[in-house]
Design an enzyme around this catalytic site. Structure first.
Site, PDB file in Angstrom:
ATOM      1  N   ASP A  31       0.815  -1.300  -0.152  1.00 36.62           N
ATOM      2  CA  ASP A  31      -0.026   0.041  -0.034  1.00 36.62           C
ATOM      3  C   ASP A  31       0.511   1.196   0.007  1.00 36.62           C
ATOM      4  O   ASP A  31       1.728   1.610   0.795  1.00 36.62           O
ATOM      5  CB  ASP A  31      -0.821  -0.121   1.404  1.00 36.62           C
ATOM      6  CG  ASP A  31      -1.604   1.307   1.389  1.00 36.62           C
ATOM      7  OD1 ASP A  31      -3.064   0.927   0.796  1.00 36.62           O
ATOM      8  OD2 ASP A  31      -1.449   2.069   1.757  1.00 36.62           O
ATOM      9  N   TYR A  36       2.712   9.836   0.331  1.00 40.84           N
ATOM     10  CA  TYR A  36       3.851   8.913   1.101  1.00 40.84           C
ATOM     11  C   TYR A  36       4.887   9.159   0.594  1.00 40.84           C
ATOM     12  O   TYR A  36       6.003   9.246   1.545  1.00 40.84           O
ATOM     13  CB  TYR A  36       3.398   7.637   1.264  1.00 40.84           C
ATOM     14  CG  TYR A  36       2.207   7.115   1.872  1.00 40.84           C
ATOM     15  CD1 TYR A  36       1.372   7.955   2.397  1.00 40.84           C
ATOM     16  CD2 TYR A  36       1.512   5.753   1.478  1.00 40.84           C
ATOM     17  CE1 TYR A  36       0.013   7.636   3.155  1.00 40.84           C
ATOM     18  CE2 TYR A  36       0.425   5.180   2.282  1.00 40.84           C
ATOM     19  CZ  TYR A  36      -0.351   6.289   2.997  1.00 40.84           C
ATOM     20  OH  TYR A  36      -1.614   5.991   3.305  1.00 40.84           O
ATOM     21  N   LYS A  65      -3.045   5.833  -4.111  1.00 40.22           N
ATOM     22  CA  LYS A  65      -4.021   7.025  -3.579  1.00 40.22           C
ATOM     23  C   LYS A  65      -3.990   7.961  -4.240  1.00 40.22           C
ATOM     24  O   LYS A  65      -2.937   8.719  -4.597  1.00 40.22           O
ATOM     25  CB  LYS A  65      -4.179   7.076  -2.132  1.00 40.22           C
ATOM     26  CG  LYS A  65      -4.090   5.782  -1.456  1.00 40.22           C
ATOM     27  CD  LYS A  65      -4.310   5.862   0.260  1.00 40.22           C
ATOM     28  CE  LYS A  65      -3.829   4.498   0.774  1.00 40.22           C
ATOM     29  NZ  LYS A  65      -2.611   4.285   0.785  1.00 40.22           N
ATOM     30  N   HIS A  96      -7.969   9.373  -1.645  1.00 37.12           N
ATOM     31  CA  HIS A  96      -7.221   9.409  -0.381  1.00 37.12           C
ATOM     32  C   HIS A  96      -8.206   9.909   0.600  1.00 37.12           C
ATOM     33  O   HIS A  96      -8.233   9.289   1.965  1.00 37.12           O
ATOM     34  CB  HIS A  96      -5.861  10.286  -0.332  1.00 37.12           C
ATOM     35  CG  HIS A  96      -5.142   9.576   0.574  1.00 37.12           C
ATOM     36  ND1 HIS A  96      -3.574   9.847   0.461  1.00 37.12           N
ATOM     37  CD2 HIS A  96      -5.063   9.239   1.674  1.00 37.12           C
ATOM     38  CE1 HIS A  96      -2.876   9.076   1.338  1.00 37.12           C
ATOM     39  NE2 HIS A  96      -4.001   8.673   2.542  1.00 37.12           N
ATOM     40  N   GLN A 164     -10.862   2.240   2.848  1.00 33.35           N
ATOM     41  CA  GLN A 164      -9.713   2.012   3.544  1.00 33.35           C
ATOM     42  C   GLN A 164      -9.824   2.993   4.638  1.00 33.35           C
ATOM     43  O   GLN A 164      -9.910   4.302   4.554  1.00 33.35           O
ATOM     44  CB  GLN A 164      -8.391   2.199   2.939  1.00 33.35           C
ATOM     45  CG  GLN A 164      -7.314   1.893   3.882  1.00 33.35           C
ATOM     46  CD  GLN A 164      -5.956   2.054   3.167  1.00 33.35           C
ATOM     47  OE1 GLN A 164      -4.783   2.840   3.643  1.00 33.35           O
ATOM     48  NE2 GLN A 164      -5.594   1.311   2.059  1.00 33.35           N
ATOM     49  N   ARG A 246       9.589  -7.097  13.259  1.00 33.68           N
ATOM     50  CA  ARG A 246       8.193  -6.747  13.276  1.00 33.68           C
ATOM     51  C   ARG A 246       7.570  -7.033  12.134  1.00 33.68           C
ATOM     52  O   ARG A 246       6.134  -7.753  12.139  1.00 33.68           O
ATOM     53  CB  ARG A 246       8.034  -5.157  13.460  1.00 33.68           C
ATOM     54  CG  ARG A 246       8.405  -4.885  15.016  1.00 33.68           C
ATOM     55  CD  ARG A 246       7.256  -5.054  16.177  1.00 33.68           C
ATOM     56  NE  ARG A 246       7.750  -4.732  17.447  1.00 33.68           N
ATOM     57  CZ  ARG A 246       7.263  -3.548  17.855  1.00 33.68           C
ATOM     58  NH1 ARG A 246       6.921  -2.722  17.009  1.00 33.68           N
ATOM     59  NH2 ARG A 246       7.757  -3.349  19.098  1.00 33.68           N
TER      60      ARG A 246
END
Length: 299
Positions: A31, A36, A65, A96, A164, A246
């Site tokens: 994604d 970003y 997006k 978005h 989303q 993680r």
């Protein structure tokens, strides 16, 4: 389970390395978004992985997006996204935010003078054009309330495939999931752990005694419990970490099973929306004069 790629302070090399690690661990959904700043890194990492035979293009799912400054021309915006990614198409293109900003606004927190009048009907028509031209496989939205979904459905020729939104054990989105379910819209959860590590995020979700207790019971981590809860609701979850340990821990949630008592206990948790986006609200230029208007009382 998707991998979020908001890079923040991370450099391109770090992002690419994390994506390759994630691919090797089994992640197939990535994604990104114009705002970003990670589209070039995502595209480069995935193209290299395809070239190296690590994965086939048809086996990965890429979401990007439409940023709020591009509502006037989604087609051109998607062409720019594809150029940055080095791809011929993406699998999912999302609006978005239900907010329109002036064309030069390339930063996430707008100033009061940056807002423009939102014409969602025109925006969605542009999104449908992207779909018609084969530049994306499907189209959807992000951060849309139940009312905004219903307003969009009134004029849409193509129903959004995805909404989303923020969703986690402390913000369960029951009403929104029900409305989206009525229209066959899949709800995808961002910040499924409450956004720890983000400036606006919190550790309250993974630190909550109920989540901690369930984790102990199943010999799992609190993060795995929170992620498994989201998956158990029929949602996909978009996790964001560039730490290999993680990344592995997060995908381990797929091996966890929560029982009915666990789900019952999670329903007892107090609810609190964390990503409120107050910066999209003002008295003069924003279409939303209050935070309640932005989220249509779902706050």
């Amino acid at each position: 389970m998707g991998m979020g790629t908001y890079s923040g302070e991370n450099d391109r090399e770090t992002t690419e390395r994390a994506i390759r690690t994630a691919l090797k661990m089994g992640y197939r959904h990535f994604d990104t978004a114009k705002i970003y700043g990670s589209e070039p890194a995502v595209g480069n990492a995935l193209r290299r992985a395809i070239h190296d035979g690590l994965v086939e293009r048809e086996d990965i799912h890429v979401t990007s997006k439409l940023w709020s400054s591009d509502h006037h021309d989604p087609l051109s915006a998607l062409h720019q996204t594809l150029k940055k990614l080095g791809m011929e198409y993406i699998d999912m293109y999302l609006v978005h935010w239900p907010v329109s900003l002036k064309p030069w606004v390339d930063y996430p927190v707008p100033r009061e003078e940056d807002f423009e009048t939102l014409d969602m009907e025109n925006t969605w028509s542009g999104m449908e054009r992207c779909l018609e031209m084969g530049l994306c496989k499907s189209i959807g939205v992000s951060n849309f309330s139940s009312r905004k979904i219903e307003e969009l459905i009134d004029f849409a020729c193509v129903t959004p495939v995805v909404n989303q939104v923020e969703m986690h054990p402390m913000w369960r989105q029951k009403k929104l999931r029900s409305i989206c379910g009525d229209y066959g819209i899949h709800v995808s959860a961002y910040s499924p752990l409450g956004g720890p590590g983000n400036a606006w995020g919190t550790t309250a979700v993974v630190d909550h005694p109920i989540i901690q207790s369930i984790a102990l019971k199943h010999n799992a981590t609190p993060a795995q419990v929170a992620l498994r809860w989201g998956l158990s609701q029929g949602s996909s979850v978009i996790v964001k970490s560039f730490n290999p340990r993680r990344i592995k821990e997060n995908i381990g949630a797929l091996d966890l099973t929560l029982d009915d008592w666990d789900l019952f206990e999670i329903e007892k948790m107090e609810e609190r929306k964390i990503m409120r986006a107050e910066y999209l609200v003002n008295d003069t230029t924003s279409p939303f004069k209050t935070i309640e208007e932005l989220w249509d009382e779902e706050i």
